[in-house]
Scaffold this motif. Structure first.
Motif, PDB file in Angstrom:
ATOM      1  N   LYS A  24      64.304  37.337  38.882  1.00  0.00           N
ATOM      2  CA  LYS A  24      63.825  35.987  38.619  1.00  0.00           C
ATOM      3  C   LYS A  24      62.916  35.572  39.767  1.00  0.00           C
ATOM      4  O   LYS A  24      62.988  36.130  40.870  1.00  0.00           O
ATOM      5  N   LYS A  25      62.055  34.586  39.515  1.00  0.00           N
ATOM      6  CA  LYS A  25      61.044  34.215  40.502  1.00  0.00           C
ATOM      7  C   LYS A  25      61.664  33.759  41.826  1.00  0.00           C
ATOM      8  O   LYS A  25      62.758  33.215  41.867  1.00  0.00           O
ATOM      9  N   LYS A  36      54.070  38.333  38.823  1.00  0.00           N
ATOM     10  CA  LYS A  36      55.002  37.620  37.959  1.00  0.00           C
ATOM     11  C   LYS A  36      54.516  37.555  36.527  1.00  0.00           C
ATOM     12  O   LYS A  36      53.330  37.744  36.234  1.00  0.00           O
ATOM     13  N   THR A  43      55.486  34.959  33.130  1.00  0.00           N
ATOM     14  CA  THR A  43      56.228  33.845  32.553  1.00  0.00           C
ATOM     15  C   THR A  43      56.286  34.043  31.046  1.00  0.00           C
ATOM     16  O   THR A  43      55.278  34.386  30.416  1.00  0.00           O
ATOM     17  N   TYR A  44      57.459  33.833  30.489  1.00  0.00           N
ATOM     18  CA  TYR A  44      57.647  34.057  29.054  1.00  0.00           C
ATOM     19  C   TYR A  44      58.468  32.930  28.447  1.00  0.00           C
ATOM     20  O   TYR A  44      59.158  32.198  29.144  1.00  0.00           O
ATOM     21  N   ASP A  45      58.367  32.809  27.131  1.00  0.00           N
ATOM     22  CA  ASP A  45      59.042  31.735  26.410  1.00  0.00           C
ATOM     23  C   ASP A  45      60.492  32.084  26.102  1.00  0.00           C
ATOM     24  O   ASP A  45      60.805  33.233  25.753  1.00  0.00           O
ATOM     25  N   LEU A  46      61.329  31.085  26.250  1.00  0.00           N
ATOM     26  CA  LEU A  46      62.728  31.154  25.837  1.00  0.00           C
ATOM     27  C   LEU A  46      62.893  30.246  24.618  1.00  0.00           C
ATOM     28  O   LEU A  46      61.949  29.558  24.214  1.00  0.00           O
ATOM     29  N   THR A 100      60.854  28.010  29.349  1.00  0.00           N
ATOM     30  CA  THR A 100      60.251  29.255  29.820  1.00  0.00           C
ATOM     31  C   THR A 100      61.055  29.803  30.990  1.00  0.00           C
ATOM     32  O   THR A 100      61.875  29.103  31.576  1.00  0.00           O
ATOM     33  N   ASP A 101      60.794  31.056  31.317  1.00  0.00           N
ATOM     34  CA  ASP A 101      61.381  31.680  32.491  1.00  0.00           C
ATOM     35  C   ASP A 101      60.316  32.581  33.101  1.00  0.00           C
ATOM     36  O   ASP A 101      59.337  32.942  32.435  1.00  0.00           O
ATOM     37  N   THR A 102      60.503  32.944  34.344  1.00  0.00           N
ATOM     38  CA  THR A 102      59.552  33.801  35.048  1.00  0.00           C
ATOM     39  C   THR A 102      60.313  34.930  35.725  1.00  0.00           C
ATOM     40  O   THR A 102      61.342  34.709  36.351  1.00  0.00           O
ATOM     41  N   ILE A 103      59.776  36.144  35.569  1.00  0.00           N
ATOM     42  CA  ILE A 103      60.325  37.306  36.254  1.00  0.00           C
ATOM     43  C   ILE A 103      59.239  37.887  37.150  1.00  0.00           C
ATOM     44  O   ILE A 103      58.045  37.664  36.926  1.00  0.00           O
ATOM     45  N   THR A 159      63.954  38.979  27.418  1.00  0.00           N
ATOM     46  CA  THR A 159      63.805  39.365  28.823  1.00  0.00           C
ATOM     47  C   THR A 159      63.328  40.812  28.938  1.00  0.00           C
ATOM     48  O   THR A 159      62.469  41.131  29.770  1.00  0.00           O
TER      49      THR A 159
END
Length: 171
Positions: free
Chosen positions: A79-80, A89, A91-94, A98-101, A126
């Motif tokens: 995670k960021k 990085k 960022t993607y939709d949940l 959103t979340d960022t890896i 994920t």
């Protein structure tokens, strides 16, 4: 050995209505854990990866001993703001937000064959984000492997690569 016998189901975790599949009981049983690592090794060896990539955090528990067993490197997708140094990085939709890896910028060499690992494949969001992230840094993502798959959530449909799982729950 039936690995499913070593998975504990915890109802209403982390919130009501969710049935959590806990690998802690698998990790605590040496024979079952050894069988898990060996079966994952058999599944991914044909892809000839140079590096295994674990997705935070239980993916680290899966990928690190497997990398050691196979004599190859290990890298982390986190995670960021959890990795030191320069990171890349995605960022993607949940479902709700959103979340960022991230991955360290120098963790994967362009063209390097990798296999992604995590403990569980559910909706696939994920894992798909990790594939996207790794491809963006030039990795050749050969496959993904998981200990558990919740097949009724169709997560593998989000992954455009071979997917291997050891245990499947159909509902």
């Amino acid at each position: 050995m039936d690995l499913k016998e070593h998975i504990r189901s915890i109802p209403d975790f982390p919130k009501p209505g969710i049935l959590f599949y806990d690998i802690s009981t698998l990790l605590a049983e040496p024979a079952a854990w050894k069988a898990t690592v060996e079966r994952l090794a058999e599944a991914i060896e044909p892809y000839r990866p140079a590096l295994l990539v674990g997705i935070e955090s239980r993916g680290f528990l899966t990928a690190a001993p497997l990398a050691l067993h196979l004599g190859m490197g290990f890298a982390m997708v986190r995670k960021k703001n959890k990795l030191p140094g320069k990171t890349i990085k995605h960022t993607y939709d949940l479902e709700y937000g959103t979340d960022t890896i991230e991955i360290q910028a120098d963790a994967v060499e362009p063209g390097q064959r990798v296999v992604i690992l995590d403990d569980l494949l559910a909706t696939g969001g994920t894992a798909a984000a990790a594939v996207h992230l790794l491809r963006s840094v030039g990795a050749e993502v050969a496959a993904a492997a998981f200990i558990i798959e919740l097949s009724f959530l169709n997560g593998r449909d989000k992954l455009d690569l071979p997917v291997h799982t050891l245990i499947s729950y159909d509902d």
